[in-house]
Design a protein around this motif. Structure first.
Motif, PDB file in Angstrom:
ATOM      1  N   THR A   1      52.397  59.887  23.687  1.00 42.22           N
ATOM      2  CA  THR A   1      52.956  60.151  22.353  1.00 42.22           C
ATOM      3  C   THR A   1      54.099  59.184  22.034  1.00 42.22           C
ATOM      4  OG1 THR A   1      54.165  61.945  23.417  1.00 42.22           O
ATOM      5  CG2 THR A   1      52.322  62.583  22.042  1.00 42.22           C
ATOM      6  N   ALA A   2      54.821  58.738  23.068  1.00 44.13           N
ATOM      7  CA  ALA A   2      55.929  57.800  22.845  1.00 44.13           C
ATOM      8  C   ALA A   2      55.384  56.473  22.316  1.00 44.13           C
ATOM      9  CB  ALA A   2      56.710  57.577  24.140  1.00 44.13           C
ATOM     10  N   GLU A   3      54.252  56.033  22.860  1.00 48.08           N
ATOM     11  CA  GLU A   3      53.636  54.782  22.401  1.00 48.08           C
ATOM     12  C   GLU A   3      53.100  54.951  20.969  1.00 48.08           C
ATOM     13  OE1 GLU A   3      53.822  51.856  23.240  1.00 48.08           O
ATOM     14  OE2 GLU A   3      52.062  50.803  22.466  1.00 48.08           O
ATOM     15  N   ALA A   4      52.533  56.117  20.658  1.00 46.74           N
ATOM     16  CA  ALA A   4      52.064  56.377  19.288  1.00 46.74           C
ATOM     17  C   ALA A   4      53.238  56.292  18.312  1.00 46.74           C
ATOM     18  CB  ALA A   4      51.390  57.743  19.213  1.00 46.74           C
ATOM     19  N   GLU A   5      54.368  56.864  18.672  1.00 44.68           N
ATOM     20  CA  GLU A   5      55.553  56.824  17.799  1.00 44.68           C
ATOM     21  C   GLU A   5      56.087  55.401  17.665  1.00 44.68           C
ATOM     22  OE1 GLU A   5      56.515  59.342  15.901  1.00 44.68           O
ATOM     23  OE2 GLU A   5      54.908  60.518  16.828  1.00 44.68           O
ATOM     24  N   ARG A   6      56.052  54.636  18.788  1.00 43.86           N
ATOM     25  CA  ARG A   6      56.525  53.246  18.731  1.00 43.86           C
ATOM     26  C   ARG A   6      55.668  52.432  17.755  1.00 43.86           C
ATOM     27  NH1 ARG A   6      55.413  48.461  19.702  1.00 43.86           N
ATOM     28  NH2 ARG A   6      53.381  48.917  20.629  1.00 43.86           N
ATOM     29  N   ILE A   7      54.343  52.610  17.839  1.00 41.70           N
ATOM     30  CA  ILE A   7      53.442  51.869  16.943  1.00 41.70           C
ATOM     31  C   ILE A   7      53.723  52.252  15.489  1.00 41.70           C
ATOM     32  CG2 ILE A   7      51.024  51.610  16.236  1.00 41.70           C
ATOM     33  CD1 ILE A   7      50.324  51.909  19.282  1.00 41.70           C
TER      34      ILE A   7
ATOM     35  N   HIS B   1      37.610  52.012  14.287  1.00 43.26           N
ATOM     36  CA  HIS B   1      38.069  50.629  14.450  1.00 43.26           C
ATOM     37  C   HIS B   1      38.524  50.409  15.887  1.00 43.26           C
ATOM     38  CE1 HIS B   1      37.508  49.803  10.251  1.00 43.26           C
ATOM     39  NE2 HIS B   1      38.021  50.998  10.003  1.00 43.26           N
ATOM     40  N   PRO B   2      38.366  49.169  16.399  1.00 38.88           N
ATOM     41  CA  PRO B   2      38.717  48.927  17.802  1.00 38.88           C
ATOM     42  C   PRO B   2      40.227  48.957  18.035  1.00 38.88           C
ATOM     43  CG  PRO B   2      38.029  46.881  16.735  1.00 38.88           C
ATOM     44  CD  PRO B   2      37.825  47.977  15.731  1.00 38.88           C
ATOM     45  N   GLY B   3      40.608  49.344  19.237  1.00 38.35           N
ATOM     46  CA  GLY B   3      42.023  49.329  19.602  1.00 38.35           C
ATOM     47  C   GLY B   3      42.334  50.414  20.611  1.00 38.35           C
ATOM     48  N   THR B   4      43.546  50.337  21.157  1.00 33.40           N
ATOM     49  CA  THR B   4      43.996  51.350  22.120  1.00 33.40           C
ATOM     50  C   THR B   4      45.422  51.767  21.767  1.00 33.40           C
ATOM     51  OG1 THR B   4      44.771  49.598  23.603  1.00 33.40           O
ATOM     52  CG2 THR B   4      42.583  50.515  24.066  1.00 33.40           C
ATOM     53  N   ILE B   5      45.795  52.936  22.241  1.00 41.08           N
ATOM     54  CA  ILE B   5      47.165  53.441  22.106  1.00 41.08           C
ATOM     55  C   ILE B   5      47.586  53.896  23.489  1.00 41.08           C
ATOM     56  CG2 ILE B   5      48.570  55.293  21.099  1.00 41.08           C
ATOM     57  CD1 ILE B   5      46.716  54.850  18.554  1.00 41.08           C
ATOM     58  N   GLY B   6      48.479  53.116  24.105  1.00 42.31           N
ATOM     59  CA  GLY B   6      48.873  53.422  25.484  1.00 42.31           C
ATOM     60  C   GLY B   6      47.670  53.375  26.422  1.00 42.31           C
ATOM     61  N   GLY B   7      46.713  52.479  26.152  1.00 42.76           N
ATOM     62  CA  GLY B   7      45.531  52.340  27.007  1.00 42.76           C
ATOM     63  C   GLY B   7      44.393  53.292  26.670  1.00 42.76           C
ATOM     64  N   GLU B   8      44.654  54.250  25.776  1.00 40.13           N
ATOM     65  CA  GLU B   8      43.615  55.220  25.387  1.00 40.13           C
ATOM     66  C   GLU B   8      42.888  54.674  24.157  1.00 40.13           C
ATOM     67  OE1 GLU B   8      45.371  59.029  24.574  1.00 40.13           O
ATOM     68  OE2 GLU B   8      43.442  60.101  24.690  1.00 40.13           O
ATOM     69  N   PHE B   9      41.568  54.669  24.219  1.00 41.14           N
ATOM     70  CA  PHE B   9      40.788  54.069  23.127  1.00 41.14           C
ATOM     71  C   PHE B   9      40.965  54.833  21.816  1.00 41.14           C
ATOM     72  CE2 PHE B   9      38.225  52.403  26.734  1.00 41.14           C
ATOM     73  CZ  PHE B   9      38.299  51.063  26.417  1.00 41.14           C
TER      74      PHE B   9
ATOM     75  N   TYR C   1      47.169  61.513  21.015  1.00 39.28           N
ATOM     76  CA  TYR C   1      47.095  60.512  22.087  1.00 39.28           C
ATOM     77  C   TYR C   1      48.026  60.931  23.206  1.00 39.28           C
ATOM     78  CZ  TYR C   1      44.223  57.811  19.012  1.00 39.28           C
ATOM     79  OH  TYR C   1      43.181  57.421  18.207  1.00 39.28           O
ATOM     80  N   ALA C   2      47.570  60.725  24.436  1.00 41.99           N
ATOM     81  CA  ALA C   2      48.328  61.218  25.592  1.00 41.99           C
ATOM     82  C   ALA C   2      49.728  60.607  25.629  1.00 41.99           C
ATOM     83  CB  ALA C   2      47.563  60.911  26.873  1.00 41.99           C
TER      84      ALA C   2
ATOM     85  N   ASN D   1      43.429  64.498  31.807  1.00 39.92           N
ATOM     86  CA  ASN D   1      44.539  64.520  30.857  1.00 39.92           C
ATOM     87  C   ASN D   1      45.669  65.342  31.475  1.00 39.92           C
ATOM     88  OD1 ASN D   1      46.322  64.837  28.790  1.00 39.92           O
ATOM     89  ND2 ASN D   1      44.864  65.801  27.366  1.00 39.92           N
ATOM     90  N   PRO D   2      46.760  64.661  31.870  1.00 35.38           N
ATOM     91  CA  PRO D   2      47.827  65.392  32.559  1.00 35.38           C
ATOM     92  C   PRO D   2      48.457  66.490  31.705  1.00 35.38           C
ATOM     93  CG  PRO D   2      48.529  63.150  32.026  1.00 35.38           C
ATOM     94  CD  PRO D   2      47.069  63.245  31.674  1.00 35.38           C
ATOM     95  N   LYS D   3      48.312  66.346  30.372  1.00 38.88           N
ATOM     96  CA  LYS D   3      48.948  67.330  29.474  1.00 38.88           C
ATOM     97  C   LYS D   3      48.000  68.445  29.055  1.00 38.88           C
ATOM     98  CE  LYS D   3      52.185  64.106  27.290  1.00 38.88           C
ATOM     99  NZ  LYS D   3      52.347  63.289  26.091  1.00 38.88           N
ATOM    100  N   TYR D   4      46.762  68.447  29.572  1.00 42.65           N
ATOM    101  CA  TYR D   4      45.758  69.387  29.057  1.00 42.65           C
ATOM    102  C   TYR D   4      46.227  70.836  29.190  1.00 42.65           C
ATOM    103  CZ  TYR D   4      41.477  71.979  28.293  1.00 42.65           C
ATOM    104  OH  TYR D   4      40.545  72.854  27.808  1.00 42.65           O
TER     105      TYR D   4
END
Ligand code: PAN
Ligand code: ZN
Length: 192
Positions: free
Chosen positions: A39-45, A77-85, A36-37, A187-190
């Motif tokens: 990554t800080a939000e993924a780690e927080r979750i 399953h539905p949901g987003t991580i930092g706005g990314e589906f 997920y773009a 994707n800014p990190k591409y």
């Protein structure tokens, strides 16, 4: 000549379960935390909410060999991580010249594709959409709705899956929630 006995299986069109099938594959956020773009939000979750179930795959129990046609259902399953589906890992086929057919069964989603020479493409999917993945295209699906997004896939038995290229480079595009719909952004990190 190895002649297999014909058989049938049943796909539950409401929940995507195939019976009979091989053991189910579960993909949780911890299996794709760097995909997920944000990554800080993924780690927080992961720290604060736990290891979310993102998607499940019911694979047919078939040999991964030339001549066979493999199939499965995928439930995102539905949901987003930092706005990314919520999305699948995504992959190229190890044999790049092997294509695939997807068919939407329930919910709302999208199919993001890209080639190694820099082309990108996005197809929205609903129940009844048949989306064709031509040879040479990496493919990733996402749930852009609020219910489980379920689709059926069929592909050549000798295609193989190359996850490493996507793990390393990512996809050039992101599919993000914007108000009540999906938008495709760079994707800014591409490749970084
Ligand atoms: C699909 C995918 C499935 C899960 O069956 O394998 O949707 O996505 P990932 O494999 O990217 O985790 C397919 O494209 N098979 O080739
Ligand atoms: Zn595939």
């Amino acid at each position: 000549m190895n002649v297999m006995t014909p058989f049938q299986a049943t796909v539950n069109l409401q929940n995507g379960v195939i019976q009979p099938a091989a053991p189910i594959i579960e993909r949780r956020l911890s299996h794709m935390r760097r995909m997920y773009a944000n990554t800080a939000e993924a780690e927080r979750i992961l720290t604060e909410e736990g290891d979310r179930l993102i998607y499940e795959v019911y694979p047919a129990d078939l040999p991964e060999e030339e001549g066979h046609v493999l199939y499965c259902t995928t439930i995102i399953h539905p949901g987003t991580i930092g706005g990314e589906f919520h999305m699948t890992k995504g992959h190229y086929h190890s044999k790049r010249d092997r294509g695939e057919v997807y068919m939407g069964l329930a919910g709302t989603g999208g199919l993001l594709l890209q080639t190694e020479d820099g082309q990108t493409h996005y197809e929205p999917m609903v129940a009844g959409t048949v989306a064709y993945v031509p040879p040479y295209w990496a493919h990733r699906t996402m749930n852009t709705g609020t219910e489980p997004f379920i689709f059926f896939a069929a592909w050549p038995g000798d295609a193989g899956h190359d996850y490493g290229t996507i793990e390393e480079l990512g996809f050039a595009k992101l599919v993000m929630q914007h108000e009540n719909h999906a938008i495709v952004t760079d994707n800014p990190k591409y490749g970084a």
